[in-house]
Design a protein around this motif. Sequence first.
Motif, PDB file in Angstrom:
ATOM      1  N   VAL A  96       0.866  -1.181   0.000  1.00  0.00           N
ATOM      2  CA  VAL A  96       0.000   0.000   0.000  1.00  0.00           C
ATOM      3  C   VAL A  96       0.904   1.233   0.000  1.00  0.00           C
ATOM      4  O   VAL A  96       1.571   1.515   0.991  1.00  0.00           O
ATOM      5  CB  VAL A  96      -0.934   0.061   1.230  1.00  0.00           C
ATOM      6  N   ILE A  97       0.945   1.943  -1.121  1.00  0.00           N
ATOM      7  CA  ILE A  97       1.764   3.150  -1.239  1.00  0.00           C
ATOM      8  C   ILE A  97       0.861   4.312  -1.662  1.00  0.00           C
ATOM      9  O   ILE A  97       0.281   4.290  -2.748  1.00  0.00           O
ATOM     10  CB  ILE A  97       2.906   2.980  -2.258  1.00  0.00           C
ATOM     11  N   GLY A  98       0.752   5.312  -0.815  1.00  0.00           N
ATOM     12  CA  GLY A  98      -0.114   6.448  -1.099  1.00  0.00           C
ATOM     13  C   GLY A  98       0.555   7.481  -1.995  1.00  0.00           C
ATOM     14  O   GLY A  98       1.774   7.569  -2.088  1.00  0.00           O
ATOM     15  N   ALA A  99      -0.284   8.278  -2.643  1.00  0.00           N
ATOM     16  CA  ALA A  99       0.186   9.362  -3.507  1.00  0.00           C
ATOM     17  C   ALA A  99      -0.839  10.483  -3.498  1.00  0.00           C
ATOM     18  O   ALA A  99      -2.048  10.221  -3.435  1.00  0.00           O
ATOM     19  CB  ALA A  99       0.410   8.868  -4.931  1.00  0.00           C
ATOM     20  N   GLY A 100      -0.365  11.693  -3.552  1.00  0.00           N
ATOM     21  CA  GLY A 100      -1.281  12.817  -3.689  1.00  0.00           C
ATOM     22  C   GLY A 100      -1.593  13.107  -5.146  1.00  0.00           C
ATOM     23  O   GLY A 100      -2.699  13.491  -5.501  1.00  0.00           O
ATOM     24  N   PRO A 152      -3.894   4.605  -1.883  1.00  0.00           N
ATOM     25  CA  PRO A 152      -4.752   5.714  -1.444  1.00  0.00           C
ATOM     26  C   PRO A 152      -4.287   7.007  -2.118  1.00  0.00           C
ATOM     27  O   PRO A 152      -3.102   7.332  -2.098  1.00  0.00           O
ATOM     28  CB  PRO A 152      -4.504   5.774   0.071  1.00  0.00           C
ATOM     29  N   VAL A 153      -5.210   7.708  -2.742  1.00  0.00           N
ATOM     30  CA  VAL A 153      -4.900   9.001  -3.363  1.00  0.00           C
ATOM     31  C   VAL A 153      -5.740  10.040  -2.633  1.00  0.00           C
ATOM     32  O   VAL A 153      -6.849  10.375  -3.033  1.00  0.00           O
ATOM     33  CB  VAL A 153      -5.203   8.989  -4.878  1.00  0.00           C
ATOM     34  N   SER A 154      -5.194  10.510  -1.512  1.00  0.00           N
ATOM     35  CA  SER A 154      -5.963  11.371  -0.612  1.00  0.00           C
ATOM     36  C   SER A 154      -5.130  12.571  -0.171  1.00  0.00           C
ATOM     37  O   SER A 154      -5.013  12.867   1.003  1.00  0.00           O
ATOM     38  CB  SER A 154      -6.436  10.563   0.603  1.00  0.00           C
ATOM     39  N   ALA A 155      -4.527  13.216  -1.192  1.00  0.00           N
ATOM     40  CA  ALA A 155      -3.759  14.433  -0.965  1.00  0.00           C
ATOM     41  C   ALA A 155      -2.711  14.202   0.113  1.00  0.00           C
ATOM     42  O   ALA A 155      -2.002  13.192   0.111  1.00  0.00           O
ATOM     43  CB  ALA A 155      -4.691  15.592  -0.632  1.00  0.00           C
ATOM     44  N   GLY A 182       4.342   6.207   1.361  1.00  0.00           N
ATOM     45  CA  GLY A 182       3.854   7.250   0.474  1.00  0.00           C
ATOM     46  C   GLY A 182       5.024   7.901  -0.232  1.00  0.00           C
ATOM     47  O   GLY A 182       6.155   7.894   0.269  1.00  0.00           O
ATOM     48  N   ALA A 183       4.760   8.460  -1.413  1.00  0.00           N
ATOM     49  CA  ALA A 183       5.818   9.093  -2.191  1.00  0.00           C
ATOM     50  C   ALA A 183       5.237  10.216  -3.030  1.00  0.00           C
ATOM     51  O   ALA A 183       4.082  10.137  -3.476  1.00  0.00           O
ATOM     52  CB  ALA A 183       6.514   8.073  -3.087  1.00  0.00           C
TER      53      ALA A 183
END
Length: 400
Positions: A96-100, A152-155, A182-183
């Motif tokens: 799981v890697i998030g991004a804005g 997750p794309v949640s800013a 995240g990155a």
Amino acid sequence: MTGMGAVTPLGIGVTALWDGLLAGASNVVDLSARGEDWANLPVPVASVAPELGPDVIDPIRARRLDRSQALAVVAAAEAWAHAGAPEVERDRLAVVIGAGIGGLQTLLDQDDVLENSGARRVSPRTVPMLMANAAAAQISIEYGAGAGVFTPVSACAAGAEAVAMGMRLIDGDEADVVIVGGAEAPIMPLTLAAFARAQTLAKPSRALDQLSRPFDLHRSGFVLGEGAGVLILESERHAAARRAPTIARIAGFGISSDAHHMTAPDPTGTGQVRAMTTAVRRAGLKAGDVDHINCHATGTAVGDRSEALAIRTVFGEQVPVTAPKASIGHLVGGAGAVEAIITALTIDTGIIPPTKNLDDADPELMLDVVTTEKPGPVSAALTNSFGFGGHNAALLLSAP
């Protein structure tokens, strides 16, 4: 949590991040020399991470990755090695890697190619390099993760939400090990121009390393940054079976939404209060058990005010808080994961890192902001991440 990796404006690796924080370092750069598009920006400064040389990542591979993906891949490699390269069944490993935003640099660069040289010159790798889920996908392929790959794309809450989702996967017995983080690599003229127009960037009215001033009376916004943070989460059973040292425990999380405004937080802090209280409750703790809070604290007037109100509502005025964005800048989708690493290190070392540039604390905020390195012990600590759109994520970490 058994492994950590990071690439931030303070350097490559978790050690560079931690040492830089304790030393009050930063790497805010004037970008005007990059060309006319940069020089004409109202705020041509950003917090820049080091270039990834051939000693860090294979140059051929790097050319096939957007910078945001390369940052994530390097951070994941450090985290995986730090965890001892755990042996885990393919179907019990998730990512799981998030991004804005995702592959912004690729998108804008290839649009320039299209306009200047025509469609036949556009790279065939454009789509897999610009996808928001590409960093997570690259990592899942590298480590053979078959239990699911998520983004997750949640800013600015994306990195923290990724950690929370990893905890959910383990608690739900869907995975034994989850690579989370995240990155973001958002430093482009368009992004800087847009944030400046939104009045969220710190005004270049003083020395570059003094621009980011969370909780200071004279704060004027954030310094945009870039970077990645990756953590290895394991179930207690799996970590114990291989006798893996545990750095810290993700004891609880809380996620809520303001449903208030696209860019401004709810000034009452109600959603943030809900996220923090949920994290504490899930951890089986009380507010008084929390020794420290790593704040979202971007340095905007309204953002710092709402977070301070929410913290006082839940924890009162005495809990020590810190604001690392004064040193690392705002890493957007990478911020929550990098700051989860900082919070884990605070617990592991028993040291609360100082908040840089707090010369004149805003008396309205009424918080105990740590400005010089403070010894612990720290048994439980909370880290906040809030994002445009009303995303609120709080992670509660505790000693193993």
